[in-house]
Design a protein around this motif. Structure first.
Motif, PDB file in Angstrom:
ATOM      1  N   PHE A  54       0.817  -1.212   0.000  1.00 19.50           N
ATOM      2  CA  PHE A  54       0.000   0.000   0.000  1.00 19.50           C
ATOM      3  C   PHE A  54       0.848   1.257   0.000  1.00 19.50           C
ATOM      4  CE2 PHE A  54      -2.796  -3.096   2.273  1.00 19.50           C
ATOM      5  CZ  PHE A  54      -3.592  -3.347   1.177  1.00 19.50           C
ATOM      6  N   TYR A  75      -2.354  -6.670  -4.829  1.00 18.84           N
ATOM      7  CA  TYR A  75      -3.145  -7.859  -5.152  1.00 18.84           C
ATOM      8  C   TYR A  75      -2.321  -8.956  -5.802  1.00 18.84           C
ATOM      9  CZ  TYR A  75      -3.520  -5.217  -9.555  1.00 18.84           C
ATOM     10  OH  TYR A  75      -3.254  -4.491 -10.686  1.00 18.84           O
ATOM     11  N   PHE A  83      -6.234  -6.195   9.521  1.00 16.72           N
ATOM     12  CA  PHE A  83      -6.202  -4.786   9.901  1.00 16.72           C
ATOM     13  C   PHE A  83      -6.724  -4.600  11.316  1.00 16.72           C
ATOM     14  CE2 PHE A  83      -6.261  -4.887   5.351  1.00 16.72           C
ATOM     15  CZ  PHE A  83      -5.467  -3.827   4.966  1.00 16.72           C
ATOM     16  N   ALA A  87     -11.711  -4.582   9.014  1.00 14.11           N
ATOM     17  CA  ALA A  87     -11.922  -4.323   7.581  1.00 14.11           C
ATOM     18  C   ALA A  87     -12.666  -5.451   6.888  1.00 14.11           C
ATOM     19  CB  ALA A  87     -10.589  -4.030   6.872  1.00 14.11           C
ATOM     20  N   PHE A  89     -15.925  -7.002   4.846  1.00 16.31           N
ATOM     21  CA  PHE A  89     -16.845  -6.414   3.875  1.00 16.31           C
ATOM     22  C   PHE A  89     -18.232  -6.359   4.512  1.00 16.31           C
ATOM     23  CE2 PHE A  89     -13.759  -8.850   1.159  1.00 16.31           C
ATOM     24  CZ  PHE A  89     -12.959  -7.753   0.915  1.00 16.31           C
ATOM     25  N   HIS A  91     -21.092  -5.632   3.434  1.00 10.74           N
ATOM     26  CA  HIS A  91     -22.252  -6.041   2.647  1.00 10.74           C
ATOM     27  C   HIS A  91     -22.245  -7.537   2.334  1.00 10.74           C
ATOM     28  CE1 HIS A  91     -18.931  -5.175   0.046  1.00 10.74           C
ATOM     29  NE2 HIS A  91     -19.532  -5.651  -1.008  1.00 10.74           N
ATOM     30  N   PHE A 100     -14.046 -14.677  -0.366  1.00  9.50           N
ATOM     31  CA  PHE A 100     -13.598 -13.646  -1.314  1.00  9.50           C
ATOM     32  C   PHE A 100     -12.198 -13.913  -1.906  1.00  9.50           C
ATOM     33  CE2 PHE A 100     -11.893  -9.503  -2.501  1.00  9.50           C
ATOM     34  CZ  PHE A 100     -12.932  -8.950  -3.239  1.00  9.50           C
ATOM     35  N   MET A 104     -11.229 -14.756  -5.890  1.00  5.15           N
ATOM     36  CA  MET A 104     -10.263 -13.957  -6.644  1.00  5.15           C
ATOM     37  C   MET A 104      -9.222 -14.849  -7.305  1.00  5.15           C
ATOM     38  SD  MET A 104     -11.254 -10.960  -6.488  1.00  5.15           S
ATOM     39  CE  MET A 104     -12.961 -11.255  -6.126  1.00  5.15           C
ATOM     40  N   ARG A 105      -9.014 -16.024  -6.727  1.00  2.00           N
ATOM     41  CA  ARG A 105      -8.012 -16.931  -7.278  1.00  2.00           C
ATOM     42  C   ARG A 105      -8.627 -17.966  -8.207  1.00  2.00           C
ATOM     43  NH1 ARG A 105      -6.394 -14.554  -3.051  1.00  2.00           N
ATOM     44  NH2 ARG A 105      -4.200 -14.107  -2.703  1.00  2.00           N
TER      45      ARG A 105
ATOM     46  N   ARG B 159      -9.843   1.062   4.429  1.00  2.02           N
ATOM     47  CA  ARG B 159      -9.149  -0.183   4.769  1.00  2.02           C
ATOM     48  C   ARG B 159      -9.899  -1.399   4.251  1.00  2.02           C
ATOM     49  NH1 ARG B 159      -7.887   1.749  10.786  1.00  2.02           N
ATOM     50  NH2 ARG B 159      -9.901   2.665  10.374  1.00  2.02           N
ATOM     51  N   VAL B 160     -11.232  -1.236   4.069  1.00  3.83           N
ATOM     52  CA  VAL B 160     -12.000  -2.348   3.500  1.00  3.83           C
ATOM     53  C   VAL B 160     -11.562  -2.579   2.054  1.00  3.83           C
ATOM     54  CG1 VAL B 160     -14.310  -3.074   2.821  1.00  3.83           C
ATOM     55  CG2 VAL B 160     -13.947  -2.037   5.046  1.00  3.83           C
ATOM     56  N   ARG B 162      -8.647  -1.677   0.864  1.00  2.16           N
ATOM     57  CA  ARG B 162      -7.276  -2.196   0.935  1.00  2.16           C
ATOM     58  C   ARG B 162      -7.270  -3.681   1.238  1.00  2.16           C
ATOM     59  NH1 ARG B 162      -2.956   1.823   3.804  1.00  2.16           N
ATOM     60  NH2 ARG B 162      -2.694   3.136   1.969  1.00  2.16           N
ATOM     61  N   ALA B 163      -8.172  -4.082   2.130  1.00 10.21           N
ATOM     62  CA  ALA B 163      -8.267  -5.503   2.470  1.00 10.21           C
ATOM     63  C   ALA B 163      -8.587  -6.305   1.216  1.00 10.21           C
ATOM     64  CB  ALA B 163      -9.339  -5.720   3.538  1.00 10.21           C
ATOM     65  N   ALA B 164      -9.522  -5.785   0.401  1.00 10.34           N
ATOM     66  CA  ALA B 164      -9.881  -6.502  -0.826  1.00 10.34           C
ATOM     67  C   ALA B 164      -8.676  -6.612  -1.754  1.00 10.34           C
ATOM     68  CB  ALA B 164     -11.032  -5.783  -1.521  1.00 10.34           C
ATOM     69  N   LEU B 165      -7.910  -5.514  -1.871  1.00  9.17           N
ATOM     70  CA  LEU B 165      -6.693  -5.552  -2.687  1.00  9.17           C
ATOM     71  C   LEU B 165      -5.737  -6.618  -2.180  1.00  9.17           C
ATOM     72  CD1 LEU B 165      -5.761  -1.781  -3.199  1.00  9.17           C
ATOM     73  CD2 LEU B 165      -6.355  -3.394  -4.985  1.00  9.17           C
ATOM     74  N   SER B 166      -5.538  -6.636  -0.860  1.00  4.20           N
ATOM     75  CA  SER B 166      -4.565  -7.574  -0.294  1.00  4.20           C
ATOM     76  C   SER B 166      -5.039  -9.017  -0.455  1.00  4.20           C
ATOM     77  CB  SER B 166      -4.329  -7.270   1.190  1.00  4.20           C
ATOM     78  OG  SER B 166      -5.399  -7.758   1.976  1.00  4.20           O
ATOM     79  N   LEU B 167      -6.343  -9.197  -0.647  1.00  3.99           N
ATOM     80  CA  LEU B 167      -6.866 -10.548  -0.807  1.00  3.99           C
ATOM     81  C   LEU B 167      -6.830 -11.000  -2.267  1.00  3.99           C
ATOM     82  CD1 LEU B 167      -9.863 -10.232   1.653  1.00  3.99           C
ATOM     83  CD2 LEU B 167      -7.791 -11.546   2.000  1.00  3.99           C
ATOM     84  N   GLY B 168      -6.282 -10.141  -3.122  1.00  2.00           N
ATOM     85  CA  GLY B 168      -6.053 -10.572  -4.492  1.00  2.00           C
ATOM     86  C   GLY B 168      -6.983  -9.951  -5.521  1.00  2.00           C
ATOM     87  N   ALA B 169      -7.792  -8.965  -5.124  1.00  2.00           N
ATOM     88  CA  ALA B 169      -8.701  -8.342  -6.077  1.00  2.00           C
ATOM     89  C   ALA B 169      -7.991  -7.184  -6.777  1.00  2.00           C
ATOM     90  CB  ALA B 169      -9.945  -7.834  -5.364  1.00  2.00           C
ATOM     91  N   SER B 170      -8.110  -7.135  -8.114  1.00  2.00           N
ATOM     92  CA  SER B 170      -7.523  -6.024  -8.864  1.00  2.00           C
ATOM     93  C   SER B 170      -8.349  -4.773  -8.564  1.00  2.00           C
ATOM     94  CB  SER B 170      -7.551  -6.334 -10.350  1.00  2.00           C
ATOM     95  OG  SER B 170      -8.893  -6.377 -10.782  1.00  2.00           O
ATOM     96  N   PRO B 171      -7.800  -3.578  -8.821  1.00  2.00           N
ATOM     97  CA  PRO B 171      -8.555  -2.355  -8.515  1.00  2.00           C
ATOM     98  C   PRO B 171      -9.947  -2.337  -9.134  1.00  2.00           C
ATOM     99  CG  PRO B 171      -6.291  -1.817  -9.034  1.00  2.00           C
ATOM    100  CD  PRO B 171      -6.436  -3.286  -9.280  1.00  2.00           C
ATOM    101  N   THR B 173     -11.833  -4.940  -9.830  1.00  2.00           N
ATOM    102  CA  THR B 173     -12.669  -5.887  -9.078  1.00  2.00           C
ATOM    103  C   THR B 173     -13.065  -5.294  -7.733  1.00  2.00           C
ATOM    104  OG1 THR B 173     -11.389  -7.628 -10.116  1.00  2.00           O
ATOM    105  CG2 THR B 173     -12.844  -8.273  -8.311  1.00  2.00           C
ATOM    106  N   VAL B 178     -16.752  -4.207  -4.131  1.00  2.00           N
ATOM    107  CA  VAL B 178     -16.765  -3.580  -2.803  1.00  2.00           C
ATOM    108  C   VAL B 178     -17.278  -2.135  -2.866  1.00  2.00           C
ATOM    109  CG1 VAL B 178     -15.390  -2.930  -0.797  1.00  2.00           C
ATOM    110  CG2 VAL B 178     -14.881  -5.055  -2.020  1.00  2.00           C
TER     111      VAL B 178
END
Lengths: 360, 264
Positions: A54, A75, A83, A87, A89, A91, A100, A104-105, B159-160, B162-171, B173, B178
């Motif tokens: 980040f 990613y 965090f 953090a 989701f 929804h 999730f 993604m994988r 941070r939510v 960011r969490a998605a990014l760190s979990l492998g989602a491209s911007p 996605t 999200v």
């Protein structure tokens, strides 16, 4: 299995003119639990964010195994991140949150369901898969965040003060749980905290940060018993610091002369030179009150305050040469005296091996 | 009850009355059987609603309002959402300036906008067309969408994402899975505002619309000058019911999206 150490080499990070991370060189071994410990603003979170992708370093390189990762987007790093505020989701329900990273994988649906179930069982949340995060307690949310960060089996897990928002009892339970997971799964964990007791109980190694630099890195025992600086000695636990001049530093022991007269026998150490200004650190729990027999150091002092803490008494003393804080363990011999009250004259004693020298 | 409480209650009641008194005054007239837009009401009837449905001028204006309103909602919704997303970007230079620019149509006098648009639209052959009216309405509707979407974006914890990014989602996605779902309530209520703005808009419509794009509001405006028919009250009634309906739908969607599922 290929070794995949994390290496920071000459990493600097500045925000404007403010240098947040200053020439960091650090290697984190595979499977290690490393805590980054320091006050806020010491750069520890920035380091974690650079590792997660980040933030990018102003200069220097970060690598994982043989791969340079500092320019890789988050990613593509395949690291689990937990965090401070979880953090999750908001929804999605618990199961969808944990699924999730698997989606993604591109993992098959049936496999996802099975892995999610296993991950939630691992954190004892199997029964709550249909809940929304807002319906969970803080501790449960943190477990979901943990399951989500582990479910895709990353080799490295980064945690940014993950337990900061939990109450004490829950925090201690989670500390044990995370430690157990670390051992069981052989994860590399980088754990940012400002809570020194958390760092001491969980880590293989602790890196103590101050103003963007590592003050000291070592095992919890080294950090606590052999601090390298005044900052580390004071940041990790409580300590009594006494200023003096090194009078003698030999094989059998060292002696520190106090400015007001008198001496302290201390543990010999290679570092300080003779007749140098130094500090002596004595941990409050190492000091005995009114203990008979032969000890290396004993002084008379007057109690100025005694506070009951349940398992120990915290006693403040005004010695002739210097002041002390003493933690009198109530299970120890000190118990022979039922009460300590302000104004009492007592003898304080501690052994030379509990006195550690620091540069002043 | 203490005196101050009584005073507070009275003040509240008066404030509400002040706001809704015009509605209370006009709505019963929609059901009058008289040909005059005045009290007293001799008898109750639905004749003026029939008039709205039958008379070409009214029927056409209702259809026009729906066409223009829908077009405005879509266009303003998309543009306003994109603007709000752009304003959220931390790398933006002069974010205050951009934000003000997007909100400007709220404070610029509609007459000025209308004159400018008419001159400009005639130049580019855009005058007297549905597209022209939709564009004009979009200009004044976008600020509402920007405000509404910005508010809901501000509620999304970075941070939510960011969490998605760190979990492998491209911007992209992250945006799709999200950001967009979390901003949806704001987008929907922005769209409702846009639709309501378009329904209500008279001034710009006077300048840019031709006879074929006469909207309901515009039709009411000219009717009240030409012949003061109770059809106006009936149209007003439709207006209010329509607006309330749209708002109710938006509320419903909103509460469903935030409503937690019942515990297992």
């Amino acid at each position: 299995m290929a070794q995949s150490n994390i290496r920071f080499e000459q990493v600097n990070k500045s925000f404007g003119t403010l240098r947040v991370v200053d020439d960091l060189n650090l290697t984190i071994d595979q499977g290690e639990f490393l805590s980054l410990l320091g006050p806020s603003g010491s750069g520890k979170t920035t380091i974690l964010m650079m590792l997660a992708g980040f933030e990018s370093p102003t200069s220097g390189t970060i690598s994982l195994g043989s791969q340079r990762i500092d320019q890789l987007p988050p990613y593509k790093r395949n690291m689990g991140v937990v965090f401070q505020n979880y953090a999750l989701f908001p929804h999605m329900d618990v199961a969808a949150n944990v699924a999730f990273p698997l989606e993604m994988r591109g993992i098959a649906k049936a496999d996802i369901a099975e892995k999610v179930t296993r991950a939630l069982d691992m954190v004892q949340l199997g029964t709550l898969k249909d809940r929304r995060p807002s319906q969970l307690s803080g501790g449960q949310q943190q477990r979901v965040a943990l399951a989500r960060a582990l479910v895709f089996e990353p080799s490295v897990v980064l945690m940014d003060e993950p337990l900061g928002a939990l109450d004490k009892q829950l925090r201690e339970q989670m500390q044990l749980d995370i430690r157990a997971l670390h051992r069981r799964l052989g994860l590399t964990i980088v754990f940012v905290t400002h809570d020194q007791s958390e760092a001491l109980t969980m880590s293989d190694r602790i890196a103590v940060f101050n103003r963007g630099r590592i003050e000291q890195i070592g095992s919890p025992r080294e950090i606590y018993d052999q601090p390298h600086s005044r900052f580390v000695a004071q940041f990790i636990g409580e300590t009594n610091l006494v200023e003096g001049t090194l009078a003698e530093n030999g094989q059998s022991g060292a002696t520190v002369a106090l400015p007001g007269g008198g001496t302290i026998r201390v543990q010999p150490s290679g570092a300080p030179q003779q007749s140098q200004k130094i500090l002596v650190s004595v941990r409050p729990e190492r000091i005995r009150l009114d203990k008979g027999g032969k000890t290396d150091n004993s002084y008379s002092a007057t109690i100025t305050d005694a506070v009951y803490h349940g398992d120990h008494l915290r006693i403040q003393l005004d010695g002739d040469a210097f002041g002390f804080i003493v933690k009198a363990d109530r299970s120890r011999a000190d118990r022979s005296r039922a009460e300590w009250s302000p104004g009492d004259r007592v003898t304080v004693s501690f052994s030379a091996s509990d006195c550690w020298m620091l540069p002043a | 009850m203490r005196l101050i409480d009584v005073a507070r209650l009275l003040f509240g009641v008066f404030a509400v009355l002040f706001l809704i008194a015009p509605l209370i005054a006009i709505l019963p007239l929609a059901f009058t059987s008289s040909i005059f837009l005045t009290y007293p009401i001799p008898d109750y009837s639905l004749r003026w609603f029939r008039e709205l449905a039958v008379a070409d001028a009214w029927r056409l204006s209702i259809v026009n309002s729906l066409i223009v309103g829908t077009g405005t909602t879509i266009l303003a919704g998309v543009l306003g959402t994109m603007a709000a997303l752009g304003l959220r970007n931390s790398g933006l230079i002069l974010p205050g300036l951009f934000r003000t620019a997007f909100l400007l149509p709220m404070v610029v006098p509609a007459v000025v906008l209308g004159v400018g648009m008419q001159v400009f639209f005639v130049q580019i052959g855009f005058a007297n067309s549905y597209a022209g009216v939709i564009c004009a309405h979009t200009v004044v509707a976008v600020p509402f969408v920007v405000v509404s979407v910005s508010a809901s974006l501000a509620g999304i914890d970075r941070r939510v994402e960011r969490a998605a990014l760190s979990l492998g989602a491209s911007p992209l996605t992250v945006f799709r899975r999200v950001t967009l779902p979390l901003a949806l309530p704001g987008i929907l209520s922005g769209a409702v505002f846009a639709f309501a703005t378009s329904l209500d808009e008279v001034v710009l419509t006077l300048f840019v619309a031709g006879p074929n794009q006469r909207t309901l509001a515009r039709q009411m405006f000219s009717t009240i000058r030409e012949n003061i028919s109770p059809a106006i009250a009936a149209a007003a009634f439709l207006f209010i019911v329509g607006t309330l309906l749209v708002a109710a739908i938006a509320l419903l969607i909103r509460s469903r999206s935030t409503q937690p599922k019942t515990p297992a």
